[in-house]
Design an enzyme around this catalytic site. Structure first.
Site, short mmCIF file in Angstrom:
data_model
loop_
_atom_site.label_atom_id
_atom_site.label_comp_id
_atom_site.label_asym_id
_atom_site.label_seq_id
_atom_site.Cartn_x
_atom_site.Cartn_y
_atom_site.Cartn_z
CG ASN A 72 -134.24 -32.92 -5.27
OD1 ASN A 72 -133.33 -32.81 -6.41
ND2 ASN A 72 -134.44 -34.17 -4.88
NE ARG A 111 -126.31 -43.95 -12.53
CZ ARG A 111 -126.95 -43.99 -11.29
NH1 ARG A 111 -126.93 -43.71 -10.46
NH2 ARG A 111 -127.80 -41.46 -11.50
CD GLU A 171 -132.29 -39.46 -0.50
OE1 GLU A 171 -133.40 -39.43 -1.24
OE2 GLU A 171 -131.75 -38.95 -0.57
NE ARG A 183 -129.99 -35.43 -4.38
CZ ARG A 183 -130.08 -35.75 -5.66
NH1 ARG A 183 -131.09 -35.46 -6.37
NH2 ARG A 183 -129.54 -36.83 -5.19
CG HIS A 197 -127.43 -42.21 -3.03
ND1 HIS A 197 -126.94 -43.44 -3.67
CD2 HIS A 197 -128.77 -41.53 -4.13
CE1 HIS A 197 -127.40 -43.79 -4.33
NE2 HIS A 197 -128.59 -42.01 -4.58
#
Ligand code: ADP
Length: 401
Positions: free
Chosen positions: A7, A242, A385, A92, A181
């Site tokens: 990743n 965010r 993940e 990823r 996601h």
């Protein structure tokens, strides 16, 4: 077979070496601060053994990967006899646009498409590509697989993924909701279906990935039919830094009254808002919780904003799904904070959603935490993940051979 899961961010390379089909994590670690003025840091552990963080020279991703392969294959850190024992690499990749509806074995054509999708994720896809190219170079002949954050959401119907903007913006510039996601939403959906004993193609659930970045997905018959993030990860619920959903007209208002440019606004909304911007304390939920518990008023209100935005999404997804077999909490906050799960669920009492306080507060791992009288069951399912990427890589390359 050993699958290396990679990743890559712009200045980091996270990895896990996973043995399949046993699903055993053999080694994992992170090279951080790649290509920065300060030296890169390499953390590595194998099995139960953690090694001290090392300072390494890593001006770019190929150099960082070199340290990873050296650690995996030589000296006290070695877990493999040679790099040739790595059977496949799973990457990823943040954005697969509309091209990728699932994971794929990487070919020249796939590389070109990922590059094209880079227009939609200019911060992420180039770093992911750098990781892929580094692996192709360092491990010739080993298949590489791309697992996209966006792929799981490609099943959204047009009424969910379109914005009510001039249609040409979709046709010419692919402006639409993509969602992110996806690997996590997919993993917890599959795990939920398995432990709840519901066939995957029949499961309807609401998955809540609540970490630093957060998103929810509405899953119907095993497929994502809506998700809270949009064209970018800025949309949806309140996050660490965010803002989540705001009135889009605020952007031009701020341009006018504050004289801010596009870059500054992007920074303000992506990096200086959310829990951090509102509370003024931190983007890290543990810090915000602690401040709230010590009487910090804005920290307490930031948590209320956060929980309220999540409860509203859960309510709207409960409305559009034919039924809800379960609400699933996952990721850093979703897995670890019984208190915040309770704050969210309290706001959903009108839907007949009730936690079992003991199951919510105690217990570990994947479990049901709702009261027997709850109209919808509530679950904690730790996400993984890396394992999902490893599984998909294994599946594709085993078939590929
Ligand atoms: P990322 O999106 O970076 O992968 P994670 O999924 O690891 O993030 O989640 C990080 C968030 O989880 C941080 O805000 C952290 O404070 C929060 N978190 C972790 N443990 C707890 C806890 N016990 N209580 C509340 N928040 C927690």
């Amino acid at each position: 077979m050993y699958v290396l899961v990679v990743n890559c961010g712009s200045s980091s390379l996270k990895f896990q070496l996973i043995e399949l089909p046993e699903e055993r994590v053999v080694a994992k670690g992170l090279v951080d601060r790649i290509g920065q003025k300060v030296s890169a840091q390499f953390s590595y552990s194998s099995g139960e053994r953690s090694f001290p963080v090392a300072t390494v020279d890593a001006p770019d991703h190929p150099a960082a990967l070199g340290h990873v392969i050296a650690a995996l294959t030589s000296g006290a850190t070695a877990v493999l006899r040679a790099r040739s024992e790595i059977g496949a690499v799973g990457h990823r990749v943040v954005h697969g646009g509309e091209k990728f509806t699932g994971s794929v074995v990487i070919t020249e054509e796939v590389l070109r498409c990922i590059e094209e999708c880079g227009a939609l994720a200019p911060l992420h896809n180039p770093a992911n590509l750098a990781g892929i190219r580094a692996c192709m170079e360092a491990l010739p002949g080993v298949p590489n697989v791309a697992v996209f954050d966006t792929a799981f959401h490609q099943t959204m119907p047009p009424h969910a993924f379109h914005y009510a903007l001039p249609y040409e913006l979709y046709e010419q510039d692919r402006i639409r909701r993509y969602g992110f996601h996806g690997t996590s939403h997919k993993y917890v959906t599959e795990t939920f279906a398995h432990i709840a004993g519901i066939p995957l193609d029949r499961v309807c659930c609401i998955t809540c990935h609540l970490g630093n970045g957060s998103s929810l997905a509405a899953v119907e018959n095993g497929h994502s039919v809506d998700t809270s993030m949009g064209f970018t990860p800025l949309a949806g619920v309140v996050m660490g830094t965010r803002c989540g959903d705001i009135d889009p007209a605020l952007v031009f208002h701020l341009m006018k009254v504050k004289g801010l440019g596009a870059e500054q606004l992007a920074d303000l909304l992506n990096k200086g808002s959310g829990l951090l911007g509102f509370s003024g304390v931190s983007s890290d939920m543990r810090d915000v919780l602690q401040a709230a518990q010590q009487g910090h008023v804005r920290a307490a209100l930031a948590i209320e904003l956060w929980a309220y935005s999540i409860a509203k999404y859960i309510g709207s997804y409960a409305a559009i799904l034919p039924r809800v077999d379960g609400i699933i909490f996952t990721a850093g906050i979703g897995e670890n904070s019984a208190l915040l799960r309770a704050v969210i669920c309290e706001k959903l009492r009108g839907l007949g959603i009730l936690l079992d306080p003991t199951a919510n507060e105690r217990g570990k791992g994947a479990r049901c935490i709702s009261a027997a009288t709850s109209r919808i069951s509530i679950w904690v399912i730790p996400t993984n993940e890396e394992l999902e990427i490893a599984r998909e890589t294994f599946e594709l390359t085993a078939r590929h051979e």
